[in-house]
Design a protein around this motif. Sequence first.
Motif, PDB file in Angstrom:
ATOM      1  N   MET A   1       0.844  -1.204   0.000  1.00  0.00           N
ATOM      2  CA  MET A   1       0.000   0.000   0.000  1.00  0.00           C
ATOM      3  C   MET A   1       0.874   1.246   0.000  1.00  0.00           C
ATOM      4  N   THR A   2       0.574   2.158  -0.925  1.00  0.00           N
ATOM      5  CA  THR A   2       1.313   3.419  -1.000  1.00  0.00           C
ATOM      6  C   THR A   2       0.785   4.397   0.041  1.00  0.00           C
ATOM      7  N   LYS A   3       1.692   4.955   0.844  1.00  0.00           N
ATOM      8  CA  LYS A   3       1.280   5.881   1.898  1.00  0.00           C
ATOM      9  C   LYS A   3       1.146   7.297   1.359  1.00  0.00           C
ATOM     10  N   LEU A   4       0.188   8.025   1.963  1.00  0.00           N
ATOM     11  CA  LEU A   4       0.040   9.433   1.640  1.00  0.00           C
ATOM     12  C   LEU A   4       1.176  10.224   2.275  1.00  0.00           C
ATOM     13  N   ASN A   5       1.682  11.213   1.554  1.00  0.00           N
ATOM     14  CA  ASN A   5       2.757  12.061   2.063  1.00  0.00           C
ATOM     15  C   ASN A   5       2.172  13.435   2.375  1.00  0.00           C
ATOM     16  N   LEU A   6       1.859  13.682   3.663  1.00  0.00           N
ATOM     17  CA  LEU A   6       1.163  14.891   4.077  1.00  0.00           C
ATOM     18  C   LEU A   6       2.090  15.834   4.823  1.00  0.00           C
ATOM     19  N   ASP A   7       1.748  17.136   4.787  1.00  0.00           N
ATOM     20  CA  ASP A   7       2.516  18.072   5.594  1.00  0.00           C
ATOM     21  C   ASP A   7       2.004  18.034   7.038  1.00  0.00           C
ATOM     22  N   GLN A   8       2.634  18.795   7.920  1.00  0.00           N
ATOM     23  CA  GLN A   8       2.357  18.717   9.351  1.00  0.00           C
ATOM     24  C   GLN A   8       0.898  19.051   9.672  1.00  0.00           C
ATOM     25  N   GLN A   9       0.381  20.135   9.099  1.00  0.00           N
ATOM     26  CA  GLN A   9      -0.990  20.546   9.384  1.00  0.00           C
ATOM     27  C   GLN A   9      -2.003  19.524   8.896  1.00  0.00           C
ATOM     28  N   GLU A  10      -1.801  19.001   7.704  1.00  0.00           N
ATOM     29  CA  GLU A  10      -2.717  17.990   7.166  1.00  0.00           C
ATOM     30  C   GLU A  10      -2.707  16.737   8.022  1.00  0.00           C
ATOM     31  N   ALA A  11      -1.527  16.325   8.463  1.00  0.00           N
ATOM     32  CA  ALA A  11      -1.411  15.126   9.291  1.00  0.00           C
ATOM     33  C   ALA A  11      -2.095  15.331  10.644  1.00  0.00           C
ATOM     34  N   GLU A  12      -1.935  16.507  11.254  1.00  0.00           N
ATOM     35  CA  GLU A  12      -2.577  16.793  12.540  1.00  0.00           C
ATOM     36  C   GLU A  12      -4.090  16.792  12.411  1.00  0.00           C
ATOM     37  N   PHE A  13      -4.601  17.394  11.335  1.00  0.00           N
ATOM     38  CA  PHE A  13      -6.048  17.413  11.115  1.00  0.00           C
ATOM     39  C   PHE A  13      -6.590  15.991  10.946  1.00  0.00           C
ATOM     40  N   LEU A  14      -5.906  15.183  10.146  1.00  0.00           N
ATOM     41  CA  LEU A  14      -6.353  13.821   9.907  1.00  0.00           C
ATOM     42  C   LEU A  14      -6.283  12.993  11.180  1.00  0.00           C
ATOM     43  N   ASP A  15      -5.255  13.207  11.976  1.00  0.00           N
ATOM     44  CA  ASP A  15      -5.117  12.470  13.232  1.00  0.00           C
ATOM     45  C   ASP A  15      -6.242  12.840  14.204  1.00  0.00           C
ATOM     46  N   GLN A  16      -6.581  14.126  14.291  1.00  0.00           N
ATOM     47  CA  GLN A  16      -7.683  14.563  15.150  1.00  0.00           C
ATOM     48  C   GLN A  16      -9.008  13.971  14.687  1.00  0.00           C
ATOM     49  N   THR A  17      -9.197  13.900  13.370  1.00  0.00           N
ATOM     50  CA  THR A  17     -10.426  13.325  12.816  1.00  0.00           C
ATOM     51  C   THR A  17     -10.553  11.852  13.166  1.00  0.00           C
ATOM     52  N   ILE A  18      -9.461  11.108  12.988  1.00  0.00           N
ATOM     53  CA  ILE A  18      -9.474   9.677  13.297  1.00  0.00           C
ATOM     54  C   ILE A  18      -9.725   9.460  14.791  1.00  0.00           C
ATOM     55  N   THR A  19      -9.098  10.273  15.641  1.00  0.00           N
ATOM     56  CA  THR A  19      -9.296  10.180  17.092  1.00  0.00           C
ATOM     57  C   THR A  19     -10.756  10.433  17.459  1.00  0.00           C
TER      58      THR A  19
END
Length: 345
Positions: A1-19
């Motif tokens: 599986m190819t991983k998404l390469n996100l910047d810091q803000q995008e990764a934080e937003f996605l992590d908060q959403t998953i949480t």
Amino acid sequence: MTKLNLDQQEAEFLDQTITHWEAEGLITADIATQLRSSYDIKQFDWRRLAQYSFWIALACGLIAVASLVIDDAIINLLQKLYDTPDIVISMIAAGLASWFYYYGQKQKDKHPERLFSNEATVFTGVLFTAISIAFLGKALDNGSGHFSILFLISVFVYGILAFKFKSKLIWAFALISFGSWFGTETGYQTQWSNYFLGMNYPLRFVFFGSLLTAAGLFLEKSRRLPGFNTLTYIIGLFYLFISLWLLSIFGNFGDIEDWIKVKQTDLFYWGIVSAAVSLGFMIYGLKRKDAIAREFGITFLLINIYTRYIEYLWDITDKAVFFGILAISFWLIGRKAEKIWNLRS
């Protein structure tokens, strides 16, 4: 599986959403872990560094070449040292341009992932093409001063090369040369007077930009010239909005001395026209989901407001009060837009 390469803000937003999803029981802990492992945070944007590096290198090369072409002292020195006729220099430059186009296309086919270095090679060919045409004009010059023909030749040369190599970069130079031809040709036809059909340069380019924008919009909707239609649309808008902005400052005056004699408040209607066009493109872009029109409209509406502030209110209005009024105005517009968006969602 190819991983998404996100910047810091995008990764934080996605992590908060998953949480949040995990806390609400919408997904299991295993799925949450799997989702978090599906992306990585960018460490350093090497692609952007490469892009900026090539841009800087090309800009420096352009300045260096332009200095050689424009500086008569350097040209005279080279002619004294080598006594090379202009036509020979033109042919040498044309040969070098052909080699760079060939090499750039070959590298593009062989290494398509080297986007910026390939474009840099093609751009070098564009520079040598310009040199070739410039020296061809010097060789064929009969003293008429009708050098706008050189820009017209450039339009056809760059246009053919753009289609041949499917290069948006070369197509951009074709459109820039087209604008240069229009400006110099209208100047030549009036013996370099201040007006052409009663229009100064900014007003002329308002019509030129409008026609080019209409052409780009037509090509965009009809899906003709794929790869070039959007670029035509963008450059047309650039011509249009820059011209409107200059017109809002100088009005339809062709002489700086005449402009100085007039109060800036007497030219206020040109500012209204410029702001109205910007507002119109912003609304059009929002309604038609045209991001290009929307961004141009918003950007130049703000530029227009700031320009009017400097012209009329800089010395008489408190800066905090002026920008406070602007902040409240745009906040109210944002609230209204938000309500409309919520009702339609």
